[in-house]
Design an enzyme around this catalytic site. Structure first.
Site, short mmCIF file in Angstrom:
data_model
loop_
_atom_site.label_atom_id
_atom_site.label_comp_id
_atom_site.label_asym_id
_atom_site.label_seq_id
_atom_site.Cartn_x
_atom_site.Cartn_y
_atom_site.Cartn_z
CB ALA A 36 -0.92 0.00 1.21
CG ASP A 37 3.38 2.32 3.23
OD1 ASP A 37 2.14 2.35 3.37
OD2 ASP A 37 4.17 2.36 4.19
CG LEU A 87 -3.16 -5.77 -14.65
CD1 LEU A 87 -3.93 -6.65 -13.65
CD2 LEU A 87 -4.01 -5.54 -15.89
CD GLU A 111 -9.14 -13.03 -15.09
OE1 GLU A 111 -7.96 -12.99 -14.64
OE2 GLU A 111 -9.40 -13.11 -16.29
CE LYS A 113 -2.84 -6.57 -8.82
NZ LYS A 113 -1.80 -7.08 -7.92
NE ARG A 134 5.24 -8.51 -13.43
CZ ARG A 134 3.99 -8.44 -13.90
NH1 ARG A 134 3.75 -7.99 -15.11
NH2 ARG A 134 2.97 -8.82 -13.15
CD GLU A 174 0.65 -13.47 -9.70
OE1 GLU A 174 1.19 -12.72 -8.86
OE2 GLU A 174 0.61 -13.20 -10.91
CB CYS A 411 -4.88 -5.26 41.21
SG CYS A 411 -3.97 -6.74 40.72
CB CYS A 427 -2.58 -10.19 37.18
SG CYS A 427 -3.24 -9.63 38.77
#
Length: 680
Positions: A36-37, A87, A111, A113, A134, A174, A411, A427
Site C-alpha cells: 500500500a505504501d 496492470l 478475476e 488478483k 516477469r 501467478e 491492581c 496477574c
C-alpha cells in the site's frame, strides 16, 4: 529553468528514485515497505506527471514494467516472446466507474488478483520449453527447472478435437501458496532451521527462486493461468474462450472468474469480494476487470506498461506503516497480561486503527520493535491488528527499548508466568483484580455465553469500578437500588435509565439458558464453546461434572487431559465454587433435563455449511451437527466430508468443487442428519 520548475524536478527525482528503489526491492524478494505504501508513492508520481507533463521521461517508473533482473541473480536471463505488461490500478468506486465509462464493452471478466509471483510459460507443440519470472517485462529469470516440479504446471499439454494444441503458446500466470498450506510450509521451514516467511507471497517468491529443487518441492507451490502472450496457431475470440482452451489443455484457471455484462454488476462484484476476500483459497489484494472480446482488446491497445482493456481494483491495504508511540499492557479475563502497541492512527483494511496486539513480551523482543519505531502493521478482515515488525532503515536514534512491567497495572500484584516455560505473564489476583473482573463480565455477557445485550464493556467496567459488584457471583442478584450508584445505568437525575432496566430484564431472562453456556460463562481456562458443549452433553449438570473422575472427563470427545485438568483445578478454588453457588441460588441453570439423545448419524464427520438454509438458523444448524456427533467447521479443506450449500453461498462452494468434496443441498443435508447417508 525557474526556481519553481527546479523544485518540481527535484520533487520528481526524489519520488522517482523512491519508486525505483522500492520496486526493485519488491520484485527481487526484499520489500521494505507494504504494498500500500508503494502504491501511494507510485500514484503520487503519476499525479505529478499528469499535472506537469513536462516532467515525464521515457524511462520514468510510471512507464516501465516490473524491475530488471538483479545483478546477483543466480539464474540465467531469458527474453519473453511478447512483452509481459503490468496492470493499472484504481482504488475507489468512482475511479472504477470512470474506467468503465472510458472502456465500454459487451462483456467483462472479473478475476481475483492473486497476491503471488508472476510467471511466464512457453509451450512448443504442447511441450513445456521454459518458464521465467516477469523481470522488467522483456527479460526475466529462467526458472524452468523449478517450474517443472510445480504440480499445477503440465509438462505436456493435452489437445482435444475442439482445442488442438497450438505450435507455440505463451502463458501468463501467478504462482502462489494457498492460505491453508502456508502454516505448514512455515512449520517445515522452521524445522529445517530457517526463519518463517512473513506471508504467502514472500514464501512463493522465495521458493520459486530456490536453486535446490528439493526445497522447491517442499513449498507446495500452486499456479493459476490468467492470460496469454505470443501464440502461433491459436486465435481465441475472447478471453473467456481462451480460458476454456487452457483448461482443456490441462492448465489451471481461476475458479473465481466470472463473466459480467452490466457495469453495475462489476461494481457489485468489487463490493462482494471486499467482504469475502478471505474466503478465497489464496491471498488476494484486488479484483481484475478485463474487456472479454479480444478484438476490442486489440483496438484499445496498451500504454508502455499496461493494457488499456484491463484494470485492477485494489482493496484497502492489510499491511501499512505507522509510528509506534508507546507500548502498554492490558489484563485479560484469565489474568494474562498482553502488551499492545499505541500508534498514530492509520487506515488499514478499510478501518482506522490506533492500537495493535504484540501478543507477549517474548514477541516484543523477537520482533525487535522499539518505542518510536516506524512499524508495519497488518489487519486481515476482522482479525485484531498485529504489529509485524519495525522498518529498521527509518530509525533516527531517538527510539527506546520497552521494559515489561513487573506489577499488574490494574491492581499492583506482582506478575509471574503460570509455569516456568510459559511465555505469557499473568496477574495471579484473579479474585479481585479490576481488570480481570471487568473483562470476565464482558465475556460472560457475550453471545457465546449468557447473551446479556445490555452489559457491554463500559457497563462491566462501571459495575466493578464503582464497587456495585465485587466479582461476578453477585451479577444475578442486582437490583434497581444497586444500580443507583452506577455512572452508566443511571440518568442525570440519579434514576435508573433505560439501559439499566434493560440490564435487569436481560439478567432475568438469561438465567434459563443452556448448561454449556453457563460453563463458558465461568471463564475456566481452555473451556470454550466446543468443550463446554461436549461436557454438558455428556453430564447434564454442574454437580455431575464436579463428581466425574479426571480420567473420565478427559475421555470426553473434544476435551482431553489439559481441558479436563483445568476444569478440575478451577473447582478446587473456594471462591470459584461460591460463584456457582450464588448463581444457583439466583436461579441460573445448573442442570438440564436429559432429553432423547439424537442418533449419532454424523459421528466422525466434518461438515461445512455455507449460505442460508430455510429450515435452520445459524445456531440451530450447528447444534444439529454437533448433537449428532459431527464437527461443524467454518472452513473448507481436504479434511471436510460434506459441504452444504444454501442461499447466497460464498466462495466456500467454489473451493469445495475444486477440492472434489461431496456437496449437498438442504434436502440432502436433512437426509444425512436423519439417516447418516445423503443418498436418496
Amino acid at each position: 529553468m525557474t526556481e519553481d520548475n527546479a523544485q518540481l524536478r527535484r520533487t520528481w527525482n526524489d519520488l522517482a528514485e523512491k519508486v525505483r528503489y522500492h520496486r526493485d526491492r519488491y520484485y527481487n524478494e526484499q520489500p521494505e515497505i507494504p504494498d500500500a505504501d508503494f502504491d501511494a508513492l507510485f500514484k503520487q508520481l503519476q499525479q505529478l506527471e499528469e499535472d506537469h507533463p513536462e516532467l515525464a521521461v521515457p524511462d520514468s517508473p510510471t512507464m516501465v514494467v516490473g524491475a530488471p533482473v538483479a545483478e546477483q541473480s543466480s539464474f540465467d536471463n531469458v527474453e519473453h516472446l511478447e512483452r509481459m505488461l503490468s496492470l493499472d490500478n484504481v482504488f475507489d468506486e468512482q475511479e472504477l466507474r470512470d474506467w468503465l465509462g472510458r472502456t465500454p464493452a459487451k462483456q467483462y471478466l472479473t478475476e481475483l488478483k492473486i497476491d503471488g509471483l508472476s510467471i511466464d510459460l512457453v509451450y512448443r507443440n504442447g511441450q513445456l520449453e521454459r518458464a521465467a519470472t516477469r523481470g522488467d517485462g522483456r527479460v526475466g529469470e529462467d526458472i524452468t527447472a523449478n517450474a517443472r516440479v510445480i504440480e499445477d504446471i503440465p509438462h505436456q499439454l493435452q489437445g482435444t478435437d475442439e482445442y488442438p494444441v497450438p505450435a507455440v503458446l505463451e502463458i501468463r500466470g501467478e504462482v502462489f501458496i494457498t492460505v491453508e498450506d502456508f502454516p505448514e510450509v512455515n512449520a517445515q521451514r522452521i524445522a529445517d532451521g530457517g526463519k518463517p516467511f512473513a506471508n504467502p507471497r514472500n514464501a512463493a517468491a522465495g521458493s520459486l527462486r530456490q536453486k535446490n529443487i528439493e526445497d522447491v518441492k517442499k513449498r507446495r507451490l500452486r499456479m493459476i493461468s490468467h492470460g496469454i502472450g505470443f501464440t502461433e496457431g491459436f486465435s481465441p475470440a475472447s478471453q473467456h474462450d481462451a480460458y476454456l482452451a487452457l483448461a482443456a489443455w490441462g492448465l489451471p484457471t481461476s475458479p473465481y472468474t466470472e463473466a459480467v455484462t452490466d457495469p453495475e454488476d462489476v461494481v457489485k462484484k468489487v463490493s462482494y469480494w471486499a467482504d469475502h476476500r478471505h474466503d478465497a483459497l489464496h491471498e488476494m489484494d484486488g479484483l481484475v476487470i478485463k474487456v472479454d472480446d479480444i478484438a476490442s482488446q486489440r483496438a484499445l491497445g496498451s500504454t508502455s506498461r499496461a493494457p488499456r482493456w484491463a484494470i485492477a481494483y485494489k482493496y484497502p491495504p492489510e499491511e501499512v506503516t505507522t509510528k509506534l508511540l508507546d507500548i502498554q499492557v492490558g489484563v485479560g479475563r484469565t489474568g494474562r497480561v498482553t502488551p499492545f502497541a499505541v500508534m498514530e492512527p492509520v487506515l488499514v483494511a478499510g478501518s482506522t486503527v490506533s492500537m495493535a496486539t504484540l501478543h507477549n513480551q517474548s514477541e516484543v523482543k523477537r520482533k525487535g520493535v522499539l518505542i518510536g519505531d516506524t512499524v508495519v502493521i497488518r489487519k486481515a478482515g476482522e482479525v485484531i491488528p498485529e504489529v509485524l515488525g519495525p522498518v529498521v532503515e527509518l530509525r533516527d536514534g531517538t527510539e527506546r527499548e520497552y521494559i515489561f512491567p513487573t506489577l499488574c497495572p490494574e491492581c499492583g500484584t506482582r506478575l509471574a508466568p503460570a509455569k516456568a516455560d510459559d511465555v505469557d505473564w499473568r496477574c495471579p489476583n484473579m479474585q479481585s483484580c479490576p481488570g480481570q473482573l471487568s473483562t470476565r463480565l464482558t465475556y460472560l455477557a457475550g453471545r457465546g455465553a449468557f447473551d446479556i445485550e445490555a452489559l457491554g464493556e463500559k457497563g462491566a467496567e462501571d459495575l466493578i469500578r464503582t464497587g456495585i459488584l465485587l466479582d461476578e457471583s453477585g451479577l444475578f442478584d442486582l437490583t434497581e437500588d444497586d444500580l443507583l450508584s452506577s455512572n452508566v445505568y443511571t440518568t442525570n437525575a440519579g434514576k435508573v435509565n433505560a439501559s439499566g432496566k434493560k440490564l435487569l430484564d436481560n439478567l432475568q431472562k438469561s438465567k434459563q439458558t443452556d448448561l454449556w453456556r453457563v460453563l463458558v460463562a465461568l471463564s475456566i481456562r481452555h473451556v470454550g464453546p466446543t468443550a463446554a458443549r461436549a461436557l454438558a452433553g455428556r453430564y447434564h449438570s454442574i454437580q455431575a461434572l464436579i463428581d466425574a473422575p479426571l480420567e473420565e472427563l478427559s475421555e470426553t470427545d473434544g476435551v482431553g487431559t489439559i481441558i479436563a485438568q483445568s476444569f478440575k483445578d478451577w473447582f478446587e478454588v473456594d471462591w470459584h465454587k461460591a460463584i456457582v453457588d450464588k448463581w444457583a441460588a439466583a436461579g441460573v441453570t445448573m442442570e438440564e433435563e436429559v432429553g432423547e439423545v439424537a442418533e449419532q448419524t454424523l459421528e466422525g464427520l466434518t461438515i461445512v455449511v455455507t449460505g442460508g438454509l430455510e429450515g435452520f438458523t445459524r445456531d440451530s444448524v450447528k447444534e444439529a451437527i454437533i448433537s449428532r456427533g459431527g464437527k461443524a467447521s467454518g472452513s473448507v479443506s481436504k479434511k471436510t466430508d460434506y459441504v452444504v450449500i444454501g442461499e447466497n453461498a460464498g466462495s466456500k462452494a467454489t473451493k469445495a468443487e475444486e477440492l472434489g468434496l461431496r456437496i449437498l443441498d438442504e434436502a440432502g443435508f436433512v437426509r444425512l442428519l436423519n439417516t447418516g447417508s445423503a443418498d436418496e
